[in-house]
Design an enzyme around this catalytic site. Structure first.
Site, PDB file in Angstrom:
ATOM      1  N   GLY A   1       5.547  -5.123  -3.745  1.00 19.30           N
ATOM      2  CA  GLY A   1       4.915  -6.058  -2.814  1.00 19.30           C
ATOM      3  C   GLY A   1       4.261  -7.225  -3.559  1.00 19.30           C
ATOM      4  O   GLY A   1       4.326  -8.379  -3.124  1.00 19.30           O
TER       5      GLY A   1
ATOM      6  N   ASP B   1       4.432   4.800  -9.021  1.00 17.15           N
ATOM      7  CA  ASP B   1       5.718   5.248  -8.454  1.00 17.15           C
ATOM      8  C   ASP B   1       6.912   5.118  -9.400  1.00 17.15           C
ATOM      9  O   ASP B   1       7.941   5.752  -9.177  1.00 17.15           O
ATOM     10  CB  ASP B   1       6.038   4.462  -7.181  1.00 17.15           C
TER      11      ASP B   1
ATOM     12  N   MET C   1       2.898  11.904  -4.666  1.00 20.62           N
ATOM     13  CA  MET C   1       3.099  10.561  -4.116  1.00 20.62           C
ATOM     14  C   MET C   1       4.517  10.061  -4.364  1.00 20.62           C
ATOM     15  O   MET C   1       5.243  10.612  -5.202  1.00 20.62           O
ATOM     16  CB  MET C   1       2.063   9.606  -4.675  1.00 20.62           C
ATOM     17  N   GLY C   2       4.863   9.011  -3.694  1.00 17.23           N
ATOM     18  CA  GLY C   2       6.201   8.412  -3.798  1.00 17.23           C
ATOM     19  C   GLY C   2       6.753   8.206  -2.400  1.00 17.23           C
ATOM     20  O   GLY C   2       7.405   9.076  -1.853  1.00 17.23           O
TER      21      GLY C   2
ATOM     22  N   LEU D   1      -5.553  11.841  -6.027  1.00 16.96           N
ATOM     23  CA  LEU D   1      -5.939  12.338  -7.366  1.00 16.96           C
ATOM     24  C   LEU D   1      -5.010  11.754  -8.421  1.00 16.96           C
ATOM     25  O   LEU D   1      -5.405  11.466  -9.548  1.00 16.96           O
ATOM     26  CB  LEU D   1      -5.758  13.856  -7.419  1.00 16.96           C
TER      27      LEU D   1
HETATM   28  O1  F6P Z   1       2.635   2.638  -4.422  1.00 17.33           O
HETATM   29  C1  F6P Z   1       1.727   3.491  -5.009  1.00 17.33           C
HETATM   30  C2  F6P Z   1       1.253   4.516  -4.014  1.00 17.33           C
HETATM   31  O2  F6P Z   1       0.333   5.354  -4.673  1.00 17.33           O
HETATM   32  C3  F6P Z   1       2.337   5.340  -3.330  1.00 17.33           C
HETATM   33  O3  F6P Z   1       2.828   6.387  -4.120  1.00 17.33           O
HETATM   34  C4  F6P Z   1       1.618   5.804  -2.098  1.00 17.33           C
HETATM   35  O4  F6P Z   1       2.520   6.109  -1.077  1.00 17.33           O
HETATM   36  C5  F6P Z   1       0.793   4.615  -1.740  1.00 17.33           C
HETATM   37  O5  F6P Z   1       0.560   3.901  -2.928  1.00 17.33           O
HETATM   38  C6  F6P Z   1      -0.514   4.937  -1.080  1.00 17.33           C
HETATM   39  O6  F6P Z   1      -1.149   3.756  -0.764  1.00 17.33           O
HETATM   40  P1  F6P Z   1      -2.638   3.650  -0.223  1.00 17.33           P
HETATM   41  O7  F6P Z   1      -3.559   4.014  -1.349  1.00 17.33           O
HETATM   42  O8  F6P Z   1      -2.790   2.243   0.195  1.00 17.33           O
HETATM   43  O9  F6P Z   1      -2.724   4.640   0.883  1.00 17.33           O
END
Ligand code: F6P
Length: 327
Positions: A108, A132, A174-175, A258
Protein backbone atom coordinates in the site's frame (compact mmCIF):
# COMPACT_ATOMS: atom_id res chain seq x y z
CA UNK A 1 27.86 12.46 -10.90
CA UNK A 2 26.84 15.63 -9.01
CA UNK A 3 24.27 14.95 -6.36
CA UNK A 4 21.44 17.45 -6.71
CA UNK A 5 19.46 15.95 -3.83
CA UNK A 6 20.14 17.87 -0.64
CA UNK A 7 17.08 17.32 1.54
CA UNK A 8 15.49 13.92 2.02
CA UNK A 9 12.42 12.93 4.02
CA UNK A 10 11.97 9.44 5.45
CA UNK A 11 8.78 7.88 6.80
CA UNK A 12 7.22 4.57 7.80
CA UNK A 13 3.74 3.62 6.66
CA UNK A 14 1.24 0.73 6.92
CA UNK A 15 1.77 -2.04 9.47
CA UNK A 16 4.89 -1.56 11.60
CA UNK A 17 7.60 -4.21 11.38
CA UNK A 18 10.53 -4.97 13.71
CA UNK A 19 13.66 -3.54 12.08
CA UNK A 20 12.05 -0.36 10.74
CA UNK A 21 14.08 1.64 13.29
CA UNK A 22 17.31 0.09 12.07
CA UNK A 23 16.36 1.18 8.53
CA UNK A 24 15.59 4.75 9.67
CA UNK A 25 18.95 4.84 11.43
CA UNK A 26 20.77 3.65 8.31
CA UNK A 27 19.01 6.23 6.12
CA UNK A 28 19.80 9.11 8.49
CA UNK A 29 23.45 8.14 8.95
CA UNK A 30 24.13 7.43 5.26
CA UNK A 31 22.47 10.69 4.17
CA UNK A 32 24.37 12.65 6.83
CA UNK A 33 27.62 11.07 5.63
CA UNK A 34 26.81 12.46 2.17
CA UNK A 35 26.15 15.93 3.64
CA UNK A 36 22.41 15.83 3.05
CA UNK A 37 19.77 17.14 5.41
CA UNK A 38 17.35 14.50 6.55
CA UNK A 39 13.78 14.94 7.80
CA UNK A 40 11.42 12.48 9.46
CA UNK A 41 7.72 12.51 8.60
CA UNK A 42 5.55 11.32 11.49
CA UNK A 43 2.72 8.80 10.92
CA UNK A 44 3.37 8.13 7.25
CA UNK A 45 1.15 9.81 4.67
CA UNK A 46 -1.08 11.20 7.42
CA UNK A 47 1.87 13.20 8.76
CA UNK A 48 2.86 14.25 5.24
CA UNK A 49 -0.62 15.72 4.71
CA UNK A 50 -0.51 17.43 8.13
CA UNK A 51 3.03 18.76 7.60
CA UNK A 52 4.24 16.77 10.62
CA UNK A 53 7.86 16.89 9.51
CA UNK A 54 10.95 17.35 11.69
CA UNK A 55 14.71 17.42 11.24
CA UNK A 56 16.60 14.21 12.11
CA UNK A 57 20.25 14.34 13.12
CA UNK A 58 22.53 11.35 13.64
CA UNK A 59 22.05 11.41 17.43
CA UNK A 60 18.25 11.26 17.03
CA UNK A 61 18.67 7.73 15.72
CA UNK A 62 21.10 6.57 18.41
CA UNK A 63 20.03 3.65 20.60
CA UNK A 64 17.18 2.55 18.32
CA UNK A 65 18.72 -0.29 16.28
CA UNK A 66 17.40 -2.88 18.75
CA UNK A 67 13.94 -1.40 19.22
CA UNK A 68 10.75 -2.79 17.69
CA UNK A 69 7.98 -0.56 16.28
CA UNK A 70 8.93 2.68 14.57
CA UNK A 71 10.12 5.90 16.20
CA UNK A 72 8.43 7.76 13.33
CA UNK A 73 5.07 6.09 14.10
CA UNK A 74 2.89 4.78 11.31
CA UNK A 75 -0.64 4.96 9.91
CA UNK A 76 -2.83 3.85 7.02
CA UNK A 77 -4.11 7.10 5.42
CA UNK A 78 -7.41 7.15 3.53
CA UNK A 79 -6.96 10.84 2.69
CA UNK A 80 -3.83 10.10 0.69
CA UNK A 81 -6.01 8.00 -1.66
CA UNK A 82 -7.54 11.27 -2.91
CA UNK A 83 -5.84 13.78 -5.31
CA UNK A 84 -6.68 16.59 -2.85
CA UNK A 85 -4.93 14.78 0.00
CA UNK A 86 -1.86 14.16 -2.15
CA UNK A 87 -1.79 17.82 -3.23
CA UNK A 88 -1.80 18.95 0.41
CA UNK A 89 1.02 16.48 1.12
CA UNK A 90 3.00 17.85 -1.82
CA UNK A 91 2.61 21.40 -0.54
CA UNK A 92 3.95 20.33 2.87
CA UNK A 93 7.03 18.75 1.23
CA UNK A 94 7.61 21.92 -0.83
CA UNK A 95 7.28 24.05 2.32
CA UNK A 96 10.15 22.03 3.82
CA UNK A 97 12.20 22.10 0.56
CA UNK A 98 12.20 18.29 0.40
CA UNK A 99 13.87 17.01 -2.81
CA UNK A 100 13.17 13.29 -2.39
CA UNK A 101 11.47 10.77 -0.10
CA UNK A 102 12.32 7.35 1.28
CA UNK A 103 9.23 5.29 2.13
CA UNK A 104 9.49 2.28 4.43
CA UNK A 105 6.47 0.00 4.17
CA UNK A 106 4.66 -2.56 2.07
CA UNK A 107 2.41 -2.81 -0.94
CA UNK A 108 0.00 0.00 0.00
CA UNK A 109 2.87 2.35 0.84
CA UNK A 110 4.52 1.84 -2.55
CA UNK A 111 1.23 2.13 -4.44
CA UNK A 112 0.76 5.58 -2.83
CA UNK A 113 4.38 6.54 -3.51
CA UNK A 114 4.14 5.53 -7.17
CA UNK A 115 0.98 7.59 -7.80
CA UNK A 116 2.28 10.58 -5.81
CA UNK A 117 5.71 10.80 -7.39
CA UNK A 118 4.23 10.65 -10.89
CA UNK A 119 1.67 13.37 -10.06
CA UNK A 120 4.12 15.67 -8.31
CA UNK A 121 7.53 14.75 -9.70
CA UNK A 122 9.28 14.04 -6.41
CA UNK A 123 11.60 11.00 -6.52
CA UNK A 124 10.76 8.19 -4.12
CA UNK A 125 12.76 5.14 -3.08
CA UNK A 126 10.97 2.34 -1.25
CA UNK A 127 12.33 0.11 1.50
CA UNK A 128 10.36 -3.14 1.99
CA UNK A 129 9.18 -3.18 5.60
CA UNK A 130 6.40 -5.65 6.34
CA UNK A 131 6.30 -8.86 8.35
CA UNK A 132 4.38 -10.53 5.50
CA UNK A 133 7.42 -10.87 3.15
CA UNK A 134 5.00 -10.53 0.25
CA UNK A 135 6.92 -8.10 -1.97
CA UNK A 136 8.38 -9.04 -5.32
CA UNK A 137 11.99 -7.84 -5.81
CA UNK A 138 13.51 -8.86 -2.49
CA UNK A 139 14.18 -12.24 -0.92
CA UNK A 140 13.12 -10.93 2.48
CA UNK A 141 11.30 -7.90 3.86
CA UNK A 142 12.20 -6.17 7.12
CA UNK A 143 10.37 -7.77 10.05
CA UNK A 144 9.66 -11.17 8.52
CA UNK A 145 12.48 -12.98 10.31
CA UNK A 146 11.53 -11.53 13.69
CA UNK A 147 7.84 -12.35 13.17
CA UNK A 148 8.66 -15.96 12.26
CA UNK A 149 10.96 -16.31 15.29
CA UNK A 150 8.19 -14.97 17.53
CA UNK A 151 5.66 -17.37 16.03
CA UNK A 152 8.00 -20.39 16.29
CA UNK A 153 8.75 -19.56 19.92
CA UNK A 154 5.00 -19.40 20.63
CA UNK A 155 4.34 -22.71 18.83
CA UNK A 156 7.16 -24.38 20.82
CA UNK A 157 5.25 -23.48 23.97
CA UNK A 158 1.97 -24.70 22.52
CA UNK A 159 3.73 -27.98 21.57
CA UNK A 160 4.48 -28.67 25.26
CA UNK A 161 0.87 -28.43 26.30
CA UNK A 162 -0.41 -30.15 23.12
CA UNK A 163 1.90 -33.08 23.87
CA UNK A 164 0.88 -33.26 27.54
CA UNK A 165 -2.84 -33.42 26.71
CA UNK A 166 -2.76 -35.22 23.33
CA UNK A 167 -4.40 -32.23 21.72
CA UNK A 168 -4.83 -30.95 18.21
CA UNK A 169 -3.92 -27.25 17.98
CA UNK A 170 -4.83 -24.84 15.20
CA UNK A 171 -2.46 -21.89 15.40
CA UNK A 172 -3.21 -18.80 13.33
CA UNK A 173 -0.38 -16.57 12.17
CA UNK A 174 -0.52 -13.28 10.22
CA UNK A 175 -0.59 -13.04 6.44
CA UNK A 176 -3.73 -11.64 4.84
CA UNK A 177 -2.76 -12.54 1.30
CA UNK A 178 0.44 -14.52 1.64
CA UNK A 179 1.58 -17.65 3.43
CA UNK A 180 5.26 -16.87 3.94
CA UNK A 181 4.99 -16.51 7.72
CA UNK A 182 2.80 -19.63 7.96
CA UNK A 183 5.11 -21.77 5.85
CA UNK A 184 8.31 -20.80 7.68
CA UNK A 185 6.58 -21.13 11.05
CA UNK A 186 5.24 -24.54 10.04
CA UNK A 187 8.65 -25.82 8.95
CA UNK A 188 10.43 -24.23 11.92
CA UNK A 189 8.01 -25.63 14.48
CA UNK A 190 7.52 -29.07 12.92
CA UNK A 191 3.81 -28.68 12.24
CA UNK A 192 1.65 -31.52 10.88
CA UNK A 193 0.13 -29.24 8.26
CA UNK A 194 0.36 -25.66 6.97
CA UNK A 195 -2.64 -23.90 5.42
CA UNK A 196 -1.78 -20.91 3.22
CA UNK A 197 -3.81 -18.58 0.98
CA UNK A 198 -1.80 -19.64 -2.10
CA UNK A 199 -2.96 -23.27 -2.09
CA UNK A 200 -6.35 -24.76 -1.51
CA UNK A 201 -6.27 -27.53 1.09
CA UNK A 202 -9.81 -28.84 1.55
CA UNK A 203 -11.17 -29.79 4.98
CA UNK A 204 -11.38 -33.41 3.78
CA UNK A 205 -7.73 -33.22 2.66
CA UNK A 206 -6.71 -31.88 6.07
CA UNK A 207 -8.67 -34.58 7.90
CA UNK A 208 -6.95 -37.21 5.76
CA UNK A 209 -3.55 -35.87 6.82
CA UNK A 210 -4.56 -35.83 10.50
CA UNK A 211 -6.02 -39.35 10.31
CA UNK A 212 -2.82 -40.64 8.71
CA UNK A 213 -0.88 -39.05 11.57
CA UNK A 214 -3.15 -40.68 14.14
CA UNK A 215 -2.60 -44.07 12.44
CA UNK A 216 1.14 -43.50 12.75
CA UNK A 217 0.59 -43.04 16.50
CA UNK A 218 0.95 -39.25 16.50
CA UNK A 219 -0.55 -38.32 19.82
CA UNK A 220 -0.84 -34.60 19.16
CA UNK A 221 -0.70 -32.35 16.12
CA UNK A 222 -0.06 -28.73 15.26
CA UNK A 223 -1.73 -27.10 12.25
CA UNK A 224 -0.49 -23.64 11.24
CA UNK A 225 -3.11 -21.51 9.51
CA UNK A 226 -2.37 -18.23 7.71
CA UNK A 227 -5.06 -15.65 8.56
CA UNK A 228 -5.88 -15.26 4.85
CA UNK A 229 -6.39 -18.99 4.27
CA UNK A 230 -9.25 -19.45 1.77
CA UNK A 231 -11.22 -22.00 3.83
CA UNK A 232 -11.14 -19.76 6.90
CA UNK A 233 -8.91 -18.80 9.81
CA UNK A 234 -7.89 -21.14 12.63
CA UNK A 235 -11.22 -20.93 14.49
CA UNK A 236 -13.28 -21.68 11.40
CA UNK A 237 -11.04 -24.54 10.29
CA UNK A 238 -11.03 -26.02 13.81
CA UNK A 239 -14.85 -25.98 13.84
CA UNK A 240 -15.13 -27.60 10.42
CA UNK A 241 -12.58 -30.30 11.30
CA UNK A 242 -13.94 -31.17 14.73
CA UNK A 243 -17.46 -31.50 13.29
CA UNK A 244 -16.12 -34.46 11.30
CA UNK A 245 -13.20 -35.79 13.30
CA UNK A 246 -12.98 -36.21 17.05
CA UNK A 247 -9.76 -38.09 17.69
CA UNK A 248 -8.11 -35.15 19.40
CA UNK A 249 -9.26 -32.50 21.81
CA UNK A 250 -8.95 -29.45 19.49
CA UNK A 251 -7.81 -25.99 20.60
CA UNK A 252 -7.27 -22.70 18.78
CA UNK A 253 -4.55 -20.08 19.33
CA UNK A 254 -4.31 -16.81 17.39
CA UNK A 255 -0.84 -15.33 17.73
CA UNK A 256 -1.96 -12.02 16.19
CA UNK A 257 -0.12 -8.75 16.79
CA UNK A 258 2.47 -10.38 19.05
CA UNK A 259 4.22 -11.13 15.74
CA UNK A 260 4.54 -7.45 14.92
CA UNK A 261 6.38 -6.39 18.06
CA UNK A 262 9.62 -7.06 19.86
CA UNK A 263 13.29 -6.46 19.33
CA UNK A 264 14.34 -7.26 15.73
CA UNK A 265 16.51 -10.31 15.15
CA UNK A 266 20.11 -9.79 14.01
CA UNK A 267 19.06 -10.87 10.52
CA UNK A 268 16.39 -8.13 10.36
CA UNK A 269 18.79 -5.50 11.72
CA UNK A 270 21.41 -6.36 9.10
CA UNK A 271 18.84 -6.43 6.29
CA UNK A 272 17.33 -3.09 7.40
CA UNK A 273 20.81 -1.52 7.57
CA UNK A 274 21.66 -2.75 4.05
CA UNK A 275 18.36 -1.48 2.66
CA UNK A 276 18.55 1.93 4.37
CA UNK A 277 22.09 2.41 3.10
CA UNK A 278 21.12 1.16 -0.37
CA UNK A 279 18.13 3.51 -0.58
CA UNK A 280 20.25 6.63 -0.03
CA UNK A 281 22.92 5.40 -2.46
CA UNK A 282 20.18 4.79 -5.06
CA UNK A 283 18.91 8.37 -4.69
CA UNK A 284 22.44 9.71 -5.09
CA UNK A 285 22.78 7.68 -8.30
CA UNK A 286 19.66 9.43 -9.61
CA UNK A 287 17.30 6.47 -9.26
CA UNK A 288 13.61 7.09 -8.58
CA UNK A 289 10.37 5.22 -8.03
CA UNK A 290 12.07 1.93 -7.26
CA UNK A 291 12.11 -0.40 -4.30
CA UNK A 292 15.49 -1.42 -2.98
CA UNK A 293 15.70 -5.13 -2.17
CA UNK A 294 18.27 -7.81 -1.46
CA UNK A 295 18.26 -10.75 -3.88
CA UNK A 296 20.88 -13.50 -3.49
CA UNK A 297 22.80 -11.23 -1.09
CA UNK A 298 23.03 -8.38 -3.58
CA UNK A 299 21.21 -5.05 -3.59
CA UNK A 300 18.63 -4.97 -6.38
CA UNK A 301 16.34 -2.14 -7.50
CA UNK A 302 12.83 -3.00 -8.72
CA UNK A 303 10.39 -0.45 -10.20
CA UNK A 304 7.45 0.18 -7.86
CA UNK A 305 5.08 -1.10 -10.55
CA UNK A 306 6.71 -4.55 -10.49
CA UNK A 307 7.17 -4.69 -6.72
CA UNK A 308 3.44 -3.99 -6.33
CA UNK A 309 1.97 -5.99 -9.19
CA UNK A 310 4.20 -9.00 -9.65
CA UNK A 311 3.44 -11.83 -7.29
CA UNK A 312 6.20 -13.23 -5.14
CA UNK A 313 5.79 -16.99 -5.34
CA UNK A 314 5.67 -19.18 -2.27
CA UNK A 315 8.15 -22.00 -2.89
CA UNK A 316 6.28 -25.15 -3.91
CA UNK A 317 9.41 -27.14 -2.99
CA UNK A 318 9.24 -25.77 0.56
CA UNK A 319 5.52 -26.62 0.76
CA UNK A 320 6.25 -30.18 -0.35
CA UNK A 321 9.13 -30.43 2.11
CA UNK A 322 6.88 -29.27 4.97
CA UNK A 323 4.45 -32.04 4.06
CA UNK A 324 7.14 -34.74 3.85
CA UNK A 325 8.79 -33.71 7.12
CA UNK A 326 5.49 -33.97 8.97
CA UNK A 327 5.15 -37.70 8.28
O1 F6P B 1 0.64 -6.34 6.54
C1 F6P B 1 1.13 -6.65 7.79
C2 F6P B 1 0.03 -7.18 8.67
O2 F6P B 1 0.58 -7.47 9.93
C3 F6P B 1 -0.74 -8.38 8.13
O3 F6P B 1 -0.07 -9.60 8.30
C4 F6P B 1 -2.02 -8.29 8.91
O4 F6P B 1 -3.06 -8.93 8.23
C5 F6P B 1 -2.25 -6.82 8.97
O5 F6P B 1 -0.99 -6.20 8.87
C6 F6P B 1 -2.94 -6.35 10.22
O6 F6P B 1 -3.13 -4.99 10.13
P1 F6P B 1 -3.67 -4.08 11.31
O7 F6P B 1 -2.59 -4.01 12.35
O8 F6P B 1 -3.93 -2.76 10.69
O9 F6P B 1 -4.87 -4.77 11.83
Amino acid sequence: MTNTIKRIAVFTSGGDAPGMNAAIRAVVRTATYHNMHIYGILRGYTGMINGDIRRLETRDVGNIIHRGGTILKTARSMEFHTPEGRKTAYEALVAHDIDACIAIGGNGTFTGADIFSKEHNIPFIGIPGTIDNDLYGTDYTIGFDTAVNTAVEAVDKIRDTADSHNRLFFVEVMGRHAGFIALSTGIGSGAACVLVPETDTSIDGLIKILKKGAKRKKLFSLVIVAEGNKNGGAAEIAQKVTDKFDFYDAKVTIIGHLQRGGSPTAKDRVLASQLGYGAVEALIEGKKNVMVGVVNNKIKLTPFKNAIQKEKQLSSDALKMAEILSL
